[in-house]
Motif scaffolding. Structure first.
Motif, mmCIF file in Angstrom:
data_model
loop_
_atom_site.group_PDB
_atom_site.id
_atom_site.type_symbol
_atom_site.label_atom_id
_atom_site.label_comp_id
_atom_site.label_asym_id
_atom_site.label_seq_id
_atom_site.Cartn_x
_atom_site.Cartn_y
_atom_site.Cartn_z
ATOM 1 N N GLY A 136 -1.818 -10.186 21.271
ATOM 2 C CA GLY A 136 -0.378 -10.161 21.115
ATOM 3 C C GLY A 136 0.279 -10.470 19.716
ATOM 4 N N GLN A 137 -0.814 -10.993 18.930
ATOM 5 C CA GLN A 137 -0.365 -11.632 17.549
ATOM 6 C C GLN A 137 -0.792 -10.867 16.478
ATOM 7 O OE1 GLN A 137 -1.329 -15.606 17.235
ATOM 8 N NE2 GLN A 137 -0.036 -16.304 19.245
ATOM 9 N N THR A 138 -0.165 -10.644 15.216
ATOM 10 C CA THR A 138 -0.701 -9.818 14.167
ATOM 11 C C THR A 138 -1.407 -10.739 13.197
ATOM 12 O OG1 THR A 138 1.369 -8.573 14.595
ATOM 13 C CG2 THR A 138 0.268 -8.346 12.380
ATOM 14 N N PHE A 139 -2.442 -10.358 12.777
ATOM 15 C CA PHE A 139 -3.259 -10.993 11.590
ATOM 16 C C PHE A 139 -3.442 -10.088 10.248
ATOM 17 C CE2 PHE A 139 -4.013 -13.190 15.807
ATOM 18 C CZ PHE A 139 -4.013 -14.591 15.408
ATOM 19 N N PHE A 140 -4.055 -10.659 9.466
ATOM 20 C CA PHE A 140 -4.364 -9.818 8.305
ATOM 21 C C PHE A 140 -5.847 -9.758 7.841
ATOM 22 C CE2 PHE A 140 0.137 -10.423 8.061
ATOM 23 C CZ PHE A 140 0.703 -9.108 7.749
ATOM 24 N N SER A 141 -6.603 -8.934 7.622
ATOM 25 C CA SER A 141 -7.872 -8.996 7.305
ATOM 26 C C SER A 141 -8.323 -8.158 6.356
ATOM 27 C CB SER A 141 -8.948 -8.912 8.525
ATOM 28 O OG SER A 141 -10.203 -8.858 8.404
ATOM 29 N N LEU A 142 -9.392 -8.770 5.420
ATOM 30 C CA LEU A 142 -9.969 -7.745 4.586
ATOM 31 C C LEU A 142 -11.297 -7.286 5.078
ATOM 32 C CD1 LEU A 142 -9.646 -9.837 1.047
ATOM 33 C CD2 LEU A 142 -9.002 -7.376 1.555
ATOM 34 N N ASP A 143 -11.882 -7.822 6.032
ATOM 35 C CA ASP A 143 -13.121 -7.399 6.473
ATOM 36 C C ASP A 143 -13.087 -6.541 7.530
ATOM 37 O OD1 ASP A 143 -12.586 -9.866 7.503
ATOM 38 O OD2 ASP A 143 -14.403 -10.860 6.777
ATOM 39 N N ASP A 144 -12.477 -6.120 7.999
ATOM 40 C CA ASP A 144 -12.309 -5.184 9.184
ATOM 41 C C ASP A 144 -12.155 -6.247 10.601
ATOM 42 O OD1 ASP A 144 -12.561 -2.847 8.060
ATOM 43 O OD2 ASP A 144 -14.635 -2.650 7.969
ATOM 44 N N GLY A 145 -11.443 -7.222 10.175
ATOM 45 C CA GLY A 145 -11.131 -8.221 11.307
ATOM 46 C C GLY A 145 -12.036 -9.336 11.472
ATOM 47 N N ASN A 146 -13.041 -9.153 10.859
ATOM 48 C CA ASN A 146 -14.053 -10.377 10.924
ATOM 49 C C ASN A 146 -13.262 -11.755 10.552
ATOM 50 O OD1 ASN A 146 -16.176 -8.949 11.580
ATOM 51 N ND2 ASN A 146 -16.654 -8.377 9.396
ATOM 52 N N THR A 147 -12.702 -11.715 9.465
ATOM 53 C CA THR A 147 -12.062 -12.891 8.976
ATOM 54 C C THR A 147 -10.589 -12.676 8.985
ATOM 55 O OG1 THR A 147 -13.544 -13.679 7.451
ATOM 56 C CG2 THR A 147 -11.744 -14.785 7.265
ATOM 57 N N SER A 192 0.701 -1.131 -0.032
ATOM 58 C CA SER A 192 0.073 -0.040 0.174
ATOM 59 C C SER A 192 0.965 1.293 -0.047
ATOM 60 C CB SER A 192 -0.926 0.018 1.241
ATOM 61 O OG SER A 192 -1.739 1.144 1.346
ATOM 62 N N GLN A 193 0.445 2.268 -0.809
ATOM 63 C CA GLN A 193 1.449 3.590 -0.905
ATOM 64 C C GLN A 193 0.948 4.478 0.181
ATOM 65 O OE1 GLN A 193 0.425 4.636 -4.980
ATOM 66 N NE2 GLN A 193 2.530 4.025 -5.573
ATOM 67 N N SER A 194 -0.396 4.156 0.723
ATOM 68 C CA SER A 194 -0.927 4.886 1.856
ATOM 69 C C SER A 194 -0.539 4.684 3.220
ATOM 70 C CB SER A 194 -2.511 5.486 1.498
ATOM 71 O OG SER A 194 -3.001 4.204 1.776
ATOM 72 N N ASN A 195 -0.500 3.484 3.264
ATOM 73 C CA ASN A 195 -0.265 2.815 4.746
ATOM 74 C C ASN A 195 0.731 1.745 4.444
ATOM 75 O OD1 ASN A 195 -0.219 1.826 7.271
ATOM 76 N ND2 ASN A 195 -2.519 1.100 7.283
ATOM 77 N N PRO A 196 2.008 2.183 4.952
ATOM 78 C CA PRO A 196 3.074 1.199 5.028
ATOM 79 C C PRO A 196 2.906 -0.087 5.598
ATOM 80 C CG PRO A 196 3.563 3.056 6.676
ATOM 81 C CD PRO A 196 2.191 3.326 6.028
ATOM 82 N N LYS A 197 2.319 -0.409 6.541
ATOM 83 C CA LYS A 197 1.980 -1.703 7.030
ATOM 84 C C LYS A 197 0.837 -2.448 6.499
ATOM 85 C CE LYS A 197 3.398 -0.090 11.516
ATOM 86 N NZ LYS A 197 3.086 -0.275 13.146
ATOM 87 N N ALA A 198 -0.103 -1.842 5.620
ATOM 88 C CA ALA A 198 -0.968 -2.510 4.724
ATOM 89 C C ALA A 198 -0.594 -2.986 3.403
ATOM 90 C CB ALA A 198 -2.267 -1.630 4.863
ATOM 91 N N LYS A 220 -10.852 -3.239 -9.387
ATOM 92 C CA LYS A 220 -11.213 -2.716 -8.183
ATOM 93 C C LYS A 220 -10.037 -3.149 -7.151
ATOM 94 C CE LYS A 220 -16.118 -3.700 -8.683
ATOM 95 N NZ LYS A 220 -17.297 -4.134 -8.190
ATOM 96 N N ASN A 221 -9.887 -2.226 -6.127
ATOM 97 C CA ASN A 221 -8.923 -2.508 -5.320
ATOM 98 C C ASN A 221 -9.475 -2.661 -3.812
ATOM 99 O OD1 ASN A 221 -6.429 -1.518 -6.843
ATOM 100 N ND2 ASN A 221 -7.845 -0.098 -7.408
ATOM 101 N N PHE A 222 -8.821 -3.452 -3.077
ATOM 102 C CA PHE A 222 -9.223 -3.772 -1.882
ATOM 103 C C PHE A 222 -8.114 -3.779 -0.688
ATOM 104 C CE2 PHE A 222 -12.070 -5.916 -4.767
ATOM 105 C CZ PHE A 222 -13.249 -5.862 -4.251
ATOM 106 N N GLN A 223 -8.171 -3.215 0.455
ATOM 107 C CA GLN A 223 -6.990 -2.932 1.395
ATOM 108 C C GLN A 223 -7.104 -4.174 2.416
ATOM 109 O OE1 GLN A 223 -6.949 0.918 3.442
ATOM 110 N NE2 GLN A 223 -4.761 1.092 2.789
ATOM 111 N N ILE A 224 -5.977 -4.513 2.689
ATOM 112 C CA ILE A 224 -5.545 -5.529 3.437
ATOM 113 C C ILE A 224 -5.022 -5.021 4.727
ATOM 114 C CG2 ILE A 224 -4.532 -7.812 4.044
ATOM 115 C CD1 ILE A 224 -4.563 -8.474 1.061
ATOM 116 N N LEU A 225 -5.770 -4.970 5.856
ATOM 117 C CA LEU A 225 -5.133 -4.224 7.092
ATOM 118 C C LEU A 225 -4.634 -5.206 8.166
ATOM 119 C CD1 LEU A 225 -7.801 -1.485 7.286
ATOM 120 C CD2 LEU A 225 -5.610 -1.420 6.351
#
Length: 588
Positions: free
Chosen positions: A545-556, A516-522, A534-539
């Motif tokens: 204490g563990q890091t995960f990645f999600s497309l739907d605001d943490g639901n999955t 991501s160009q706007s968020n260096p961690k995404a 279409k573009n979808f951001q992965i946050l």
């Protein structure tokens, strides 16, 4: 009886007896004549066998002298040496020859007799053999051609070879030696084999003209050498994926909107009937609509009503009228090829980004002779370009589309399957029991993926505690492991990701991941659906204490991007469609 001046054994020599037997019908065992006195006891018993020996010897000498004069050489003895007392080529003196010398000179006569005897024996032996039929009588006749030897036939002309330089998306290149009859499909398969890529029949050879801003995908049946002969020195071949090359055979209704297609006969509108009308040479399909047309030799563009037929591309000089008197020919299909504009706005001042060009085959560097056109959207441009290909090549395109499927059907079921990246090749499995099973429930598949991610993290943490030589911490590894995947393209811009998607085919499910160009961690998932990008951001998100990645605001949640891609290849989730094909760049 014995001759005067010679031993008695000379007359009993077998070769001399043979010659005398052939000369006289009488038995020449005892000879008498002047100068050859014989004992009385022998002459008394053989009075009736007297022969004029002197006359006989003179005749033999005359024959021998004539033979020696013709050959100009001395007679040979039985052992092949010249008689003693006379050098080779010397003629004997008449009247001064002793009887012994005359007898020695008469010795070569028996050589001729022996040769005749050998020749007779050889003929007798040949005639006594059984007759063997000739298996090749046509080769023995006087008029028949002689048998061909390996060196008698001139070698045929060797197949012409030519070096072709092919570039990849990352700028690397490879020089390949090909034959004159090598097609674009053959060259692509050769590059796939040498680059160790997945052969999913979606690779293509692109004809790229950077100085003109044009490019097109070669058809599989086109000859590479023939196409290269029409290219300028600045032009080049690119090795690239194109998933939309034959997509119109699978979903023709997505490529041909109803308002743009007309038929000379009544059509039921089904997909099968739509393709048959294009492939059937007797039918008259027509693509019509408004296009922005650039005038030849000018910078201005005009919006005209254009129709595409089998005979060519026409524009109407009076509104939307299609009367023959109002139609003007813009381009011929037979002697031209269709290209897409790479940078139409910047290079030609095109009104939209959906430009294409009809380039005559004779044109190389002259931009003034190019027929430039622009559509209003991507679907319209795809419709025009696809219809041009179908009307120009017809059944050849369908045969190119069917060849990979026929080869796949001919493969043995026991042969090693070709690796595939389609949606059917990825399934969720459960190996908790004694035998594995396929997880069909999406919710269960998601929970299994999460459990696998947690178990993998626990194993990595335990190995680090025990002192393993792991170079990265598990949390650090989960943030960089995706960089080894083909679908991850790193730090590229939004425009660059859209360009890659367009180049490799606007088909549903084509995707790539980037930083991501706007968020260096995404991260950003770029996906194509209904010929739109279409573009979808992965946050990233934290839980215990563990890091995960999600497309739907943490639901999955997923422990890394690899698990996220695997999940959405099986389930649509919040996306408009499942992930099917990933954009890939291969270094040659």
């Amino acid at each position: 009886m014995a001759l005067a001046g010679g031993p008695d054994s000379f007359l009993h020599h077998p070769y001399y007896q043979d010659q005398v037997e052939q000369t006289s019908p009488r038995r020449p065992g005892n000879l008498a004549g002047p100068g050859f006195p014989a004992p009385p006891d022998r002459l008394a018993n053989h009075q009736e066998d007297d022969v004029d020996l002197e006359t006989l010897v003179n005749d033999m000498d005359a024959s021998l002298e004539s033979l020696c004069a013709a050959a100009e050489t001395a007679p040979l003895l039985r052992n092949g040496q010249h008689p003693r007392g006379r050098p080779p080529g010397a003629r004997p003196l008449q009247g001064q020859v002793a009887p012994r010398q005359r007898l020695q000179r008469s010795q070569p006569m028996h050589i001729l007799a022996v040769r005749r005897l050998h020749q007779g024996d050889q003929q007798l032996r040949t005639s006594s053999l059984p007759a063997i039929p000739n298996p090749f009588p046509e080769l023995c006749g006087p008029g028949s051609p002689p048998a061909l030897t390996p060196g008698s036939v001139p070698p045929g002309p060797a197949a012409a070879k030519q070096d072709v330089k092919v570039f990849s998306e990352d700028g690397t290149s490879k020089v390949v030696e090909i034959l004159a009859d090598t097609t674009a499909r053959d060259l692509c398969q050769l590059l796939v084999y040498r680059s160790h890529c997945v052969d999913d029949n979606s690779w293509t050879l692109v004809e790229h003209h950077p100085h003109l801003g044009l490019e097109r995908c070669l058809e599989d049946h086109e000859l590479v050498v023939q196409v290269e002969s029409t290219m300028a020195s600045e032009s080049q071949f690119l090795f690239r994926k194109n998933y939309a090359k034959y997509e119109f055979f699978k979903n023709p209704t997505n490529f041909f909107p109803e308002q743009m297609v007309t038929w000379c006969q009544q059509s039921n509108g089904s997909q099968t009937q739509l393709l048959q009308n294009f492939l059937n040479s007797s039918s008259c399909p027509e693509i019509q609509g408004f296009l922005h047309v650039k005038e030849l030799g000018r910078k201005s563009w005009k919006k005209l009503y254009v129709c595409l037929r089998r005979s060519g591309l026409y524009c109407s000089t009076k509104g939307a009228s299609k009367e023959p008197r109002h139609l003007q020919l813009l381009a011929d299909l037979e002697d031209s090829r269709i290209f897409s504009l790479v940078a139409g706005r910047k290079q030609y001042g095109a009104p939209t980004d959906y430009g294409f060009c009809i380039k005559p085959n004779r044109v190389r560097n002259e931009a003034k002779e190019l027929r430039l056109l622009c559509a209003e959207d991507e679907q319209s441009r795809t419709c025009w370009m696809t219809a041009f290909r179908l009307l120009k090549y017809g059944m050849l395109l369908y045969q190119n589309y069917r060849i990979p499927q026929q080869r796949k059907a001919m493969l043995s079921p026991f042969s090693t399957p070709v690796r595939s990246v389609s949606e059917n090749s990825l399934v969720a499995m459960d190996f908790s029991g004694q035998t594995g099973r396929v997880i069909e429930n999406p919710a269960e598949a998601q929970s299994a993926a999460l459990e696998e991610g947690h178990a993998w993290r626990k194993r990595s943490t335990r190995m680090n505690i025990l002192g393993s030589q792991s170079p990265l911490h598990p949390s650090t590894l989960s943030t960089v492991i995706h960089r080894t995947q083909h679908w991850f393209h790193g730090r590229i811009s939004r425009e660059e990701s859209h360009r890659i998607i367009k180049q490799q085919g606007l088909v549903d499910g084509l995707f790539l991941l980037r930083d991501s160009q706007s968020n260096p961690k995404a991260f950003v998932l770029t996906l194509c659906h209904h010929q739109k990008i279409k573009n979808f951001q992965i946050l990233p998100c934290e839980d215990d204490g563990q890091t995960f990645f999600s497309l739907d605001d943490g639901n999955t949640k997923f422990s890394d991007l690899i698990q996220l891609v695997d999940f959405y290849q099986l389930n649509k989730g919040v996306l408009p469609c499942r992930l099917k094909h990933h954009c890939i760049r291969v270094a040659l």
